[in-house]
Design a protein around this motif. Structure first.
Motif, mmCIF file in Angstrom:
data_model
loop_
_atom_site.group_PDB
_atom_site.id
_atom_site.type_symbol
_atom_site.label_atom_id
_atom_site.label_comp_id
_atom_site.label_asym_id
_atom_site.label_seq_id
_atom_site.Cartn_x
_atom_site.Cartn_y
_atom_site.Cartn_z
ATOM 1 N N ALA A 165 0.773 6.078 -7.970
ATOM 2 C CA ALA A 165 1.521 6.792 -8.996
ATOM 3 C C ALA A 165 2.339 7.921 -8.351
ATOM 4 N N HIS A 166 1.754 8.573 -7.346
ATOM 5 C CA HIS A 166 2.445 9.678 -6.662
ATOM 6 C C HIS A 166 2.377 9.433 -5.152
ATOM 7 N N ILE A 207 0.830 -1.210 0.000
ATOM 8 C CA ILE A 207 0.000 0.000 0.000
ATOM 9 C C ILE A 207 0.865 1.262 0.000
ATOM 10 N N THR A 265 -3.398 11.857 4.851
ATOM 11 C CA THR A 265 -4.056 10.777 4.131
ATOM 12 C C THR A 265 -3.085 10.252 3.076
ATOM 13 N N TRP A 266 -2.982 8.934 3.010
ATOM 14 C CA TRP A 266 -2.046 8.322 2.078
ATOM 15 C C TRP A 266 -2.794 7.883 0.813
ATOM 16 N N PRO A 267 -2.238 8.203 -0.360
ATOM 17 C CA PRO A 267 -2.938 7.859 -1.604
ATOM 18 C C PRO A 267 -2.652 6.430 -2.053
ATOM 19 N N VAL A 268 -3.682 5.769 -2.541
ATOM 20 C CA VAL A 268 -3.531 4.455 -3.165
ATOM 21 C C VAL A 268 -4.067 4.544 -4.583
ATOM 22 N N SER A 269 -3.241 4.154 -5.522
ATOM 23 C CA SER A 269 -3.713 3.988 -6.901
ATOM 24 C C SER A 269 -2.832 2.940 -7.560
ATOM 25 N N ARG A 270 -3.264 2.427 -8.697
ATOM 26 C CA ARG A 270 -2.500 1.430 -9.471
ATOM 27 C C ARG A 270 -2.212 0.176 -8.645
ATOM 28 N N TYR A 271 -3.043 -0.105 -7.635
ATOM 29 C CA TYR A 271 -2.717 -1.219 -6.735
ATOM 30 C C TYR A 271 -2.573 -2.540 -7.475
ATOM 31 N N PHE A 272 -3.462 -2.778 -8.453
ATOM 32 C CA PHE A 272 -3.417 -4.078 -9.143
ATOM 33 C C PHE A 272 -2.535 -4.065 -10.387
ATOM 34 N N THR A 284 1.051 -7.056 -5.074
ATOM 35 C CA THR A 284 -0.040 -6.950 -4.115
ATOM 36 C C THR A 284 0.283 -7.806 -2.880
ATOM 37 N N LEU A 318 -1.318 13.333 1.345
ATOM 38 C CA LEU A 318 -2.353 14.304 1.014
ATOM 39 C C LEU A 318 -3.005 14.734 2.319
#
Lengths: 241, 241
Positions: free
Chosen positions: A139-140, A134, A152-159, A179, A144
């Motif tokens: 991506a970045h 996580i 707040t921590w960003p999650v993207s592109r996890y899969f 993952t 946040l």
């Protein structure tokens, strides 16, 4: 630079997750240990202080291995430069594999876990830490703030598994995102039983003495895994489900 | 409302994670199955179609259990209203426990896993899905956009376990957040071996036919776990590490 980090300069006590790792380690006395990504060798030396029979410390960095070698006269510790991507260890020759924050630099985790399973005797432990999937996925990957001003921590592109490039002391550090499922299933598929999964969070005492650690309650930054090499009879049993 | 969701109206084919669950399920033929949080009973009936010896479907909702009962004449399916927080099953009387998206409503997961471990015979499987701890953790669990306009999922309060209140069809739904580590360690501590951990992600085919699923590549929304009840001899073995 990287070599000035508390965990490099001060060793194990400079790593806030060390007490959690220590609680997950089996008794090391008499054990033949491999320390993968040993850096300056703090854990390798600690293993010997705890009674390990021998320690093989392995790191990709020639500099770190040279510094590690300077820091001990112990003939039962052997340091060497090697790449975890291609490393081969002797089969059934080790009782414990330890690795701190190295496996997320390895592209082929299935190959690594298969090799480690063969290198360990049945019943032996693999205890390792990685950057948490996580923590690595986005991506970045930068904090946040939510509408309340909470970090707040960003999650993207996890899969979307594979390469992640970040600037960390040196530009364009290459890591490999997997993952949580992929990570654990690789171990299980290689013949390990998952004994414990921890996600480092600071204790109230640690936050009191280092208030900047409080933000680590918001996101999981590291994953700590204890896995035990199963006997061959247990392996066949694990094919169900 | 909730009962109009595709997974309620259309049953298992309305749940995009169903193929992944199905791949994790052991052969159910001849098995004594418990379906926890059975809702309208789609999975209970499917288990019987696959040859399960008997199915006990349990749900907190009297309405759902009434509807489930109307949808079958099968005397080998028994539906009942019960609360997973206090449910007690007969010891060593079941061969499979299945549960879809119910355990994150349970406050005391340690009690539940201990009870289920006793209810299952050695070698039996517990296969369940929950909302992913990363999906549930944040103070404000709603999509954000990063600087590139990419959908980004917020994580905060990850290590602050316990109550999460959200509005989902009804106001103020109460769920219980646990970390991934807490979830897996509860199972291991109760005598289960972790056999597989999946985090549902849509396949390219699913995204082609339902483009709104593409955003589920960015974040883990569900965790799917297959765990196997260990024999007593394996239990003592798992205390290491």
């Amino acid at each position: 630079g990287y070599s000035q980090l508390p965990r490099q300069v001060r060793g194990l006590v400079g790593a806030p997750e060390w007490p959690a790792i220590r609680a997950m380690l089996p008794d090391v006395s008499g054990k033949r240990v491999v320390d993968l990504g040993c850096g300056f060798g703090w854990a390798s030396r600690w293993m010997r202080e705890q009674g390990a029979a021998s320690v093989r410390g392995i790191d990709l960095s020639q500099n770190m291995i040279a510094r590690a070698a300077e820091m001990t006269q112990d003939p039962a510790i052997r340091y060497e430069v090697a790449d975890l991507e291609t490393l081969e260890l002797k089969e059934a020759a080790f009782d414990l594999v330890y690795s701190a924050l190295a496996f997320h630099y390895v592209r082929d985790f299935d190959r690594l876990t298969g090799m480690l399973s063969r290198a360990l005797v049945p019943g032996a432990f693999l205890v390792f830490t990685i950057e948490h999937p996580i923590y690595m996925a986005a991506a970045h990957p930068h904090w946040l703030q939510d509408g309340d001003g909470r970090k707040t921590w960003p999650v993207s592109r996890y899969f979307i598994e594979g390469e992640r490039r970040t600037d960390w002391y040196v530009k364009d550090v290459l890591k490999y995102h997997r993952t949580i499922g992929s990570t654990l299933n690789a171990l299980i598929g290689a013949g390990f039983a998952i004994r414990r999964v921890e996600e480092f969070s600071p204790t109230p005492e640690q936050i009191a003495s280092a208030p900047e650690l409080a933000e680590e309650l918001e996101r999981p930054m590291m994953m700590l895994v204890s896995a035990q090499r199963q006997a061959a009879s247990s392996l066949s049993n694990s094919s169900g489900g």
